[in-house]
Design an enzyme around this catalytic site. Structure first.
Site, PDB file in Angstrom:
ATOM      1  N   GLU A 169     -10.671  -8.271   3.063  1.00 14.07           N
ATOM      2  CA  GLU A 169     -11.152  -9.436   2.300  1.00 14.07           C
ATOM      3  C   GLU A 169     -12.483  -9.987   2.800  1.00 14.07           C
ATOM      4  O   GLU A 169     -12.625 -11.197   2.984  1.00 14.07           O
ATOM      5  CB  GLU A 169     -10.069 -10.521   2.362  1.00 14.07           C
ATOM      6  N   HIS A 215      -4.114  -9.216  -3.671  1.00 10.05           N
ATOM      7  CA  HIS A 215      -3.905  -9.611  -2.275  1.00 10.05           C
ATOM      8  C   HIS A 215      -5.234 -10.042  -1.647  1.00 10.05           C
ATOM      9  O   HIS A 215      -5.331 -11.121  -1.075  1.00 10.05           O
ATOM     10  CB  HIS A 215      -3.280  -8.443  -1.507  1.00 10.05           C
ATOM     11  N   GLU A 216      -6.245  -9.209  -1.773  1.00  9.48           N
ATOM     12  CA  GLU A 216      -7.526  -9.518  -1.113  1.00  9.48           C
ATOM     13  C   GLU A 216      -8.157 -10.781  -1.688  1.00  9.48           C
ATOM     14  O   GLU A 216      -8.690 -11.598  -0.942  1.00  9.48           O
ATOM     15  CB  GLU A 216      -8.501  -8.330  -1.199  1.00  9.48           C
ATOM     16  N   HIS A 232      -6.778 -13.938  -0.247  1.00 10.74           N
ATOM     17  CA  HIS A 232      -7.288 -14.327   1.074  1.00 10.74           C
ATOM     18  C   HIS A 232      -8.452 -15.327   0.971  1.00 10.74           C
ATOM     19  O   HIS A 232      -8.744 -16.015   1.942  1.00 10.74           O
ATOM     20  CB  HIS A 232      -7.775 -13.096   1.841  1.00 10.74           C
ATOM     21  N   GLU A 282      -1.674 -13.485   6.631  1.00  9.51           N
ATOM     22  CA  GLU A 282      -1.081 -12.395   5.838  1.00  9.51           C
ATOM     23  C   GLU A 282       0.228 -12.800   5.164  1.00  9.51           C
ATOM     24  O   GLU A 282       0.516 -12.359   4.050  1.00  9.51           O
ATOM     25  CB  GLU A 282      -0.886 -11.136   6.694  1.00  9.51           C
ATOM     26  N   ASP A 298      -4.587  -5.173  17.674  1.00 12.09           N
ATOM     27  CA  ASP A 298      -4.284  -4.004  16.846  1.00 12.09           C
ATOM     28  C   ASP A 298      -2.982  -3.314  17.266  1.00 12.09           C
ATOM     29  O   ASP A 298      -2.379  -2.603  16.473  1.00 12.09           O
ATOM     30  CB  ASP A 298      -5.440  -2.994  16.892  1.00 12.09           C
ATOM     31  N   TYR A 346       3.198  -9.805   7.445  1.00 13.84           N
ATOM     32  CA  TYR A 346       3.141  -9.874   5.982  1.00 13.84           C
ATOM     33  C   TYR A 346       4.524 -10.211   5.415  1.00 13.84           C
ATOM     34  O   TYR A 346       4.680 -11.133   4.629  1.00 13.84           O
ATOM     35  CB  TYR A 346       2.722  -8.525   5.378  1.00 13.84           C
TER      36      TYR A 346
HETATM   37  N1  BES Z   1      -6.889  -8.359   6.242  1.00 13.68           N
HETATM   38  C1  BES Z   1      -6.100  -7.238   5.921  1.00 13.68           C
HETATM   39  C2  BES Z   1      -6.550  -5.992   6.639  1.00 13.68           C
HETATM   40  C3  BES Z   1      -6.591  -6.103   8.145  1.00 13.68           C
HETATM   41  C4  BES Z   1      -5.683  -6.864   8.848  1.00 13.68           C
HETATM   42  C5  BES Z   1      -7.533  -5.407   8.833  1.00 13.68           C
HETATM   43  C6  BES Z   1      -5.755  -6.933  10.237  1.00 13.68           C
HETATM   44  C7  BES Z   1      -7.596  -5.479  10.207  1.00 13.68           C
HETATM   45  C8  BES Z   1      -6.702  -6.238  10.904  1.00 13.68           C
HETATM   46  C9  BES Z   1      -6.054  -6.981   4.418  1.00 13.68           C
HETATM   47  O1  BES Z   1      -6.025  -8.144   3.660  1.00 13.68           O
HETATM   48  C10 BES Z   1      -4.760  -6.273   4.116  1.00 13.68           C
HETATM   49  O2  BES Z   1      -3.750  -6.861   4.354  1.00 13.68           O
HETATM   50  N2  BES Z   1      -4.798  -5.050   3.597  1.00 13.68           N
HETATM   51  C11 BES Z   1      -3.626  -4.294   3.252  1.00 13.68           C
HETATM   52  C12 BES Z   1      -3.366  -4.335   1.774  1.00 13.68           C
HETATM   53  C13 BES Z   1      -2.379  -5.330   1.326  1.00 13.68           C
HETATM   54  C14 BES Z   1      -2.091  -5.199  -0.160  1.00 13.68           C
HETATM   55  C15 BES Z   1      -1.112  -5.411   2.105  1.00 13.68           C
HETATM   56  C16 BES Z   1      -3.829  -2.848   3.615  1.00 13.68           C
HETATM   57  O3  BES Z   1      -4.933  -2.486   3.969  1.00 13.68           O
HETATM   58  O4  BES Z   1      -2.889  -2.082   3.527  1.00 13.68           O
HETATM   59 ZN    ZN Z   2      -4.233  -9.184   3.897  1.00 17.75          ZN
END
Ligand code: BES
Ligand code: ZN
Length: 639
Positions: free
Chosen positions: A280, A304-305, A308, A327, A385, A393
């Site tokens: 996002e 989703h994005e 955010h 999340e 990470d 989530y």
């Molecule tokens: N912000 C996240 C991606 C993220 C989180 C990157 C933590 C690095 C560290 C993004 O909004 C996200 O949640 N992406 C998900 C998709 C979503 C529909 C669950 C993904 O990439 O799978």
């Molecule tokens: Zn997210």
């Protein structure tokens, strides 16, 4: 207590604005230039300004045009190297000071992936993109790299390829001729951007490549614009995939919360090594190309994005410990929009899909049960990470859904949601601040009965509970999952039929199911004992799951096949699965989205570790540095 993932002294002196001046060099794969921080002194006589950096080559630091002393401390494996800059003595709280750092990125940069032209769709120009969340922004600029300290930024980036940043384009105009009418790949053009809304550092983002813009139709009388960027070879398909839904969902979201504050909401479809489904970044969400399926079945990632924009980019978690506020809330609201724009059954169905990911993640962290928690106390220097999974989530969204139900449903809950966003927009908050506001709101707008309802919540279990289950068993509308469940049951019941030709399955079994329902079918199959090898083969052939270009389906099929690592099916499919991930299936397309590559490498390594390590070794340079690092950890190659 300061954020445990930063070494900066942001509590004593806080950057409010950074001005970036960069030049991109696609031959040497280096960004070089400077960052000028506009810092507010918060403590009298503060001696240094300390910034986070990671693998930056810093040549000079200036204050008011004069070089000043600086030192770069030894590199911490997770947090990088702290840059200490000596300030003139006698600093007074409330004053501002500007500090200019001149530097270059290096080949160790974890935030950036420089792609060769062969790794792009068009195969004619190289490409560069960043991924800064959670703590990689420090690898592209010296920053106070914590979501607690939000920052505005402006930037001038000179490049022979069009440049996109997570900010508002000042010049040249997005909808003018590509690359300002100059020769793409040859002429240098300076792109100028401004981000007037303070954002957490992890939303800093850059992409540069042969990209084109196509605006989506203006939505009613909205002040904001939406549109899509991608390489020209993808732009028609990408436009079709998202043009119906992006502005519509953004507008629907404004009705639930408050108006969109960032002015521009664009999408960028990246090359296949992009490690996430979506990210996002402010003003421009980055997306994996695997969302472009031709049937609009994966637009929920865009929903989703864009959600955010309020939950994360607007109201921001103060630090990794409270990541679930980003999340969990986003997932909850994303699913609420499914109900508003589709049906309540769609909302229930997303929770059904999510629960498989939740239980898998909980099981995966059985030996590191701390990461099964919603609120995770990180130690200084612990890598956020390592904790990344579906838990924030899914546990988060279920927790908020549970509160919605406990407090009396959406009529009661939605006014609270609006108040929550209004109260905290622009700020960074902790779980305790969120909870205090929740109580405060319902004291004012519900009184004793609502407070009693809140007091009935087992806060401790939701925040700090470990184990393989949610603290409360949740019920969802499963009407959209029924058919998928029935088909899975039929396959389970067929396992004793040894002669495959006797099986009563047809290609058309899947005809009535949309792709999300097929996902649920395949995930339901995983809840049964491993199917015999020949059944798995038949499943893959009959429904074309071992050749489908829909990566979501292909992943689930391989998960069915590799479920039991000692089974004949697992042995038969391990090699095919890892080769699919690295693009050795004839497509040449790496499945760099970590949602696909990490589970496949993990599952394959349980079947045949040498195979997984060998195939990864062959292809690892094609993965983004973050994906490379995490797969290496998953395979036990590093710790
Ligand atoms: N912000 C996240 C991606 C993220 C989180 C990157 C933590 C690095 C560290 C993004 O909004 C996200 O949640 N992406 C998900 C998709 C979503 C529909 C669950 C993904 O990439 O799978
Ligand atoms: Zn997210």
């Amino acid at each position: 207590m300061p954020d445990p993932t930063t070494q900066s002294n942001y509590l004593q002196i806080t950057s409010e604005h950074v001005d970036l001046d960069w030049t991109l060099d696609f031959d040497t794969k280096v960004i070089s230039g400077s960052a000028v921080h506009h810092l507010l002194i918060k403590e009298d006589n503060v001696k240094d300004a300390i910034f986070d950096t990671a693998d930056l080559d810093i040549s000079s630091v200036e204050i008011a045009g004069n070089s000043v002393n600086f030192s770069i401390k030894a590199k911490h494996e997770v947090m990088g190297s702290a840059l200490h800059i000596e300030l003139p003595s006698g600093q007074k709280s409330g004053n501002y000071i500007d500090v200019k750092v001149t530097y270059k990125t290096t080949s160790g940069c974890t935030a950036l992936q420089w792609l060769s032209k062969e790794q792009t769709q068009g195969k004619s120009f190289p490409y560069l993109f960043s991924q800064c969340q959670p703590i990689y922004a420090r690898a592209i600029a010296p920053l106070q790299d914590t979501p607690s300290a939000k920052i505005k930024y402006s930037a001038k980036v000179t490049s022979v390829l069009p440049v996109l940043l997570s900010a508002i384009r000042v010049s040249p105009p997005s909808n003018g001729p590509a690359h300002d009418g100059k020769v793409i790949g040859k002429d240098a053009v300076t792109y100028s951007y401004d981000q007037p809304v303070p954002i957490p550092s992890y939303l800093l983002a850059i992409a540069a490549g042969n990209v084109r813009y196509r605006p989506f139709p203006q939505f009613q009388d909205k002040q904001w614009t939406t549109g899509i960027w991608s390489e020209p070879e993808m732009i028609d398909r990408a436009y079709w995939e998202f043009s119906e839904d992006t502005a519509r969902f953004l507008a629907a979201e404004e009705n639930i919360v408050i108006p969109y504050k960032f002015g521009v909401y664009d999408l960028l479809v990246l090359p296949p090594s992009f490690p996430y489904g979506g990210m996002e970044n402010a003003c421009i969400s980055f997306l994996t190309p695997t969302l472009v399926t031709g049937d609009r079945s994966l637009v929920d990632v865009v929903v989703h994005e864009l959600t955010h924009s309020w939950f994360g980019n607007g109201v921001t978690h103060a630090e990794a410990t409270h990541f679930w506020l980003n999340e969990g809330w986003t997932t909850y609201i994303e699913r609420l929009l499914q109900e508003k724009l589709h049906t309540p059954a769609h909302r229930g169905f997303s929770y059904v899909i999510g629960s498989k990911a939740l239980y898998d993640s909980l099981a995966q962290y059985q030996d590191r049960s701390k990461y099964q928690r919603l609120v995770i106390e990180f130690e200084a220097g612990e890598d956020p990470d390592d904790a990344y999974s579906s838990i924030p989530y899914e546990k988060g969204a279920n927790f908020i859904l549970y509160l919605e139900r406990t407090l009396g449903g959406l009529d009661v809950f939605l006014p609270y949601v609006k108040d929550y966003v209004n109260t905290f927009i622009g700020k960074s908050i902790t779980t305790a601040e969120w909870k205090a506001h929740l109580y405060g709101y319902f004291e004012k707008h519900g009184g004793a009965e609502k407070i009693k309802a809140l007091d009935s919540v087992d806060w401790n279990a939701w925040f700090y509970g470990e184990g393989l289950k949610l603290p409360v068993e949740m019920e969802y509308d499963t009407s959209l999952a029924k058919q998928a469940y029935a088909l899975a049951e039929k396959w389970d019941a067929s396992r004793s039929t040894e002669d495959i030709s006797q099986l009563d399955f047809k290609e058309s079994d899947l005809k009535e199911l949309n792709s999300n329902q097929i996902i649920v079918f395949l995930e339901r199959l995983q809840s049964y004992d491993q199917l015999p090898g020949q059944h798995v083969k038949h499943l893959g052939d009959l429904y074309r799951l071992s050749t489908t270009s829909n990566a979501e389906l292909r992943l689930r099929f391989y998960e069915v096949a590799l479920k039991d690592p000692v089974s004949s099916a697992a042995k038969a499919f391990a090699s095919e699965a890892v080769n699919w991930v690295i693009g050795d299936d004839g497509t040449g397309i790496i499945k760099g989205r970590m949602k696909f590559c990490r589970p496949i490498f993990r599952a394959a390594s349980k079947v045949d570790k040498d195979l997984a390590v060998r195939i990864f070794g062959k292809a690892k340079d094609g993965f983004h540095p973050i994906a490379r690092k995490l797969i290496e950890k998953d395979l036990g190659l590093v710790h």
